[in-house]
Design an enzyme around this catalytic site. Structure first.
Site, PDB file in Angstrom:
ATOM      1  N   ARG A   8       1.146  -1.125  10.167  1.00 44.31           N
ATOM      2  CA  ARG A   8      -0.165  -1.342   9.556  1.00 44.31           C
ATOM      3  C   ARG A   8      -0.340  -2.777   9.069  1.00 44.31           C
ATOM      4  NH1 ARG A   8      -0.863   4.337   7.951  1.00 44.31           N
ATOM      5  NH2 ARG A   8      -2.802   4.773   6.891  1.00 44.31           N
ATOM      6  N   ARG A  23     -12.014  16.700   6.460  1.00 43.48           N
ATOM      7  CA  ARG A  23     -10.666  16.905   6.993  1.00 43.48           C
ATOM      8  C   ARG A  23      -9.865  17.854   6.097  1.00 43.48           C
ATOM      9  NH1 ARG A  23      -6.840  12.005   8.750  1.00 43.48           N
ATOM     10  NH2 ARG A  23      -6.916  11.330   6.584  1.00 43.48           N
ATOM     11  N   ARG A  45      -6.780  16.419   1.213  1.00 44.33           N
ATOM     12  CA  ARG A  45      -5.939  15.376   0.609  1.00 44.33           C
ATOM     13  C   ARG A  45      -6.711  14.629  -0.469  1.00 44.33           C
ATOM     14  NH1 ARG A  45      -3.545  12.083   5.635  1.00 44.33           N
ATOM     15  NH2 ARG A  45      -3.798  10.411   4.118  1.00 44.33           N
ATOM     16  N   LYS A  93      -5.976  10.066  14.913  1.00 48.52           N
ATOM     17  CA  LYS A  93      -4.639   9.670  15.401  1.00 48.52           C
ATOM     18  C   LYS A  93      -3.668  10.847  15.393  1.00 48.52           C
ATOM     19  CE  LYS A  93      -3.801   6.351  12.369  1.00 48.52           C
ATOM     20  NZ  LYS A  93      -5.013   6.370  11.551  1.00 48.52           N
ATOM     21  N   ARG A 117      -9.245   2.537   1.581  1.00 46.12           N
ATOM     22  CA  ARG A 117      -8.360   2.562   2.754  1.00 46.12           C
ATOM     23  C   ARG A 117      -9.006   1.835   3.938  1.00 46.12           C
ATOM     24  NH1 ARG A 117      -7.173   8.734   3.276  1.00 46.12           N
ATOM     25  NH2 ARG A 117      -5.657   8.193   4.866  1.00 46.12           N
TER      26      ARG A 117
HETATM   27  P1  AMP Z   1      -1.948   8.091   6.446  1.00 46.29           P
HETATM   28  O1  AMP Z   1      -1.551   9.521   6.374  1.00 46.29           O
HETATM   29  O2  AMP Z   1      -1.410   7.402   7.663  1.00 46.29           O
HETATM   30  O3  AMP Z   1      -3.427   7.881   6.296  1.00 46.29           O
HETATM   31  O4  AMP Z   1      -1.263   7.360   5.204  1.00 46.29           O
HETATM   32  C1  AMP Z   1      -1.529   7.757   3.872  1.00 46.29           C
HETATM   33  C2  AMP Z   1      -1.124   6.649   2.921  1.00 46.29           C
HETATM   34  O5  AMP Z   1       0.294   6.389   3.043  1.00 46.29           O
HETATM   35  C3  AMP Z   1      -1.780   5.301   3.166  1.00 46.29           C
HETATM   36  O6  AMP Z   1      -3.062   5.208   2.571  1.00 46.29           O
HETATM   37  C4  AMP Z   1      -0.763   4.359   2.536  1.00 46.29           C
HETATM   38  O7  AMP Z   1      -0.847   4.379   1.128  1.00 46.29           O
HETATM   39  C5  AMP Z   1       0.563   4.999   2.920  1.00 46.29           C
HETATM   40  N1  AMP Z   1       1.055   4.510   4.234  1.00 46.29           N
HETATM   41  C6  AMP Z   1       1.176   5.207   5.394  1.00 46.29           C
HETATM   42  N2  AMP Z   1       1.653   4.447   6.381  1.00 46.29           N
HETATM   43  C7  AMP Z   1       1.853   3.214   5.851  1.00 46.29           C
HETATM   44  C8  AMP Z   1       2.310   1.978   6.373  1.00 46.29           C
HETATM   45  N3  AMP Z   1       2.661   1.853   7.667  1.00 46.29           N
HETATM   46  N4  AMP Z   1       2.393   0.920   5.525  1.00 46.29           N
HETATM   47  C9  AMP Z   1       2.061   1.033   4.238  1.00 46.29           C
HETATM   48  N5  AMP Z   1       1.584   2.163   3.677  1.00 46.29           N
HETATM   49  C10 AMP Z   1       1.484   3.251   4.470  1.00 46.29           C
END
Ligand code: AMP
Length: 224
Positions: free
Chosen positions: A93, A132, A165, A18, A176
């Site tokens: 989400r 990654r 990360r 993404k 996740r």
């Molecule tokens: P990402 O970088 O999008 O994979 O997000 C990393 C982490 O941030 C996720 O595993 C969640 O803990 C939190 N997070 C990101 N976006 C959201 C969202 N829209 N709602 C809730 N938690 C989020």
């Protein structure tokens, strides 16, 4: 179609690509790329109250509570640079987030034009996340197999240090993915029912996926 703003969301599980695609779309169309995960990581780096609240959820691969994430995104969407459209990445989400987004856009006489859904088999995701590397400065991502930086360890865009990360580790990625199936797949169905979902094969090369997205956006422009 609602309003002239180009409001888009990019959906897909962890490691679907993404962020990589979002950067390309945003720079091509001149709209801000708003990534909820990037914003939350910035809050953590800056040790804000939100960053401190989000920390434990993020570390275990759980979702940060809706009210916190929704107010963070709404605040970001109300800034001037978002007046002509946004590309949301990682948000919504949950169904509650999707409804809050609808409400926010409706209040501004706008509406989502397209939800792009990058589909990748769950079996590939752990491996993608394990390979990654993320830039500490701009959060651009690389994959050492299919999307290598020019110089190992350094970001092509700004020379920032690349790191892995914590939440890309196997146990956290598995969590996740579980959360994605439970909370985010219903969001995909929500947009599918509304007829604005466009599904893309995320296993194709970065350029091929990019080309397919461009075609969709050109078709969208032709309709409006
Ligand atoms: P990402 O970088 O999008 O994979 O997000 C990393 C982490 O941030 C996720 O595993 C969640 O803990 C939190 N997070 C990101 N976006 C959201 C969202 N829209 N709602 C809730 N938690 C989020």
């Amino acid at each position: 179609m609602v309003g002239n703003a180009l409001d888009l969301v990019l959906l897909g599980p962890v490691g679907a690509g993404k962020g990589t695609q979002a950067r390309r779309i945003a720079s091509r169309y001149g709209i801000p790329h708003i990534a909820s995960g990037d914003l939350l990581r910035q809050h953590r780096q800056q040790n804000t109250a939100l960053g401190r609240q989000a920390k434990t959820f993020m570390e275990r691969g759980a979702l940060v509570p809706d009210d916190l994430v929704i107010s963070m995104i709404v605040e970001r969407m109300r800034r001037l640079d978002a007046a002509h459209g946004v590309l949301l990445d990682g948000f919504p989400r949950t169904l509650a987030q999707a409804r809050a987004l609808d409400q926010e856009l409706t209040e501004e006489a706008r509406g989502l034009k397209l939800a792009l859904y990058l589909e990748v088999p769950f079996a590939d995701l752990v491996d993608r996340a394990a390979n990654r590397w993320t830039c500490r400065t701009c959060q651009a991502t690389y994959n050492y197999r299919v999307n290598r930086p020019r110089q190992i360890g350094l970001c092509d865009l700004d020379g920032g240090e690349l790191f892995q990360r914590e939440d890309d580790r196997l146990e956290v990625v598995s969590e996740r993915i579980k959360v994605y199936i439970q909370d985010t797949v219903p969001v995909v169905e929500y947009y599918r029912k509304r007829g604005i979902l466009h599904q893309l094969d995320g296993t194709r090369s970065i350029d091929e996926v990019d080309g397919a997205i461009q075609q969709q956006l050109e078709a969208l422009e032709a309709r409006t």
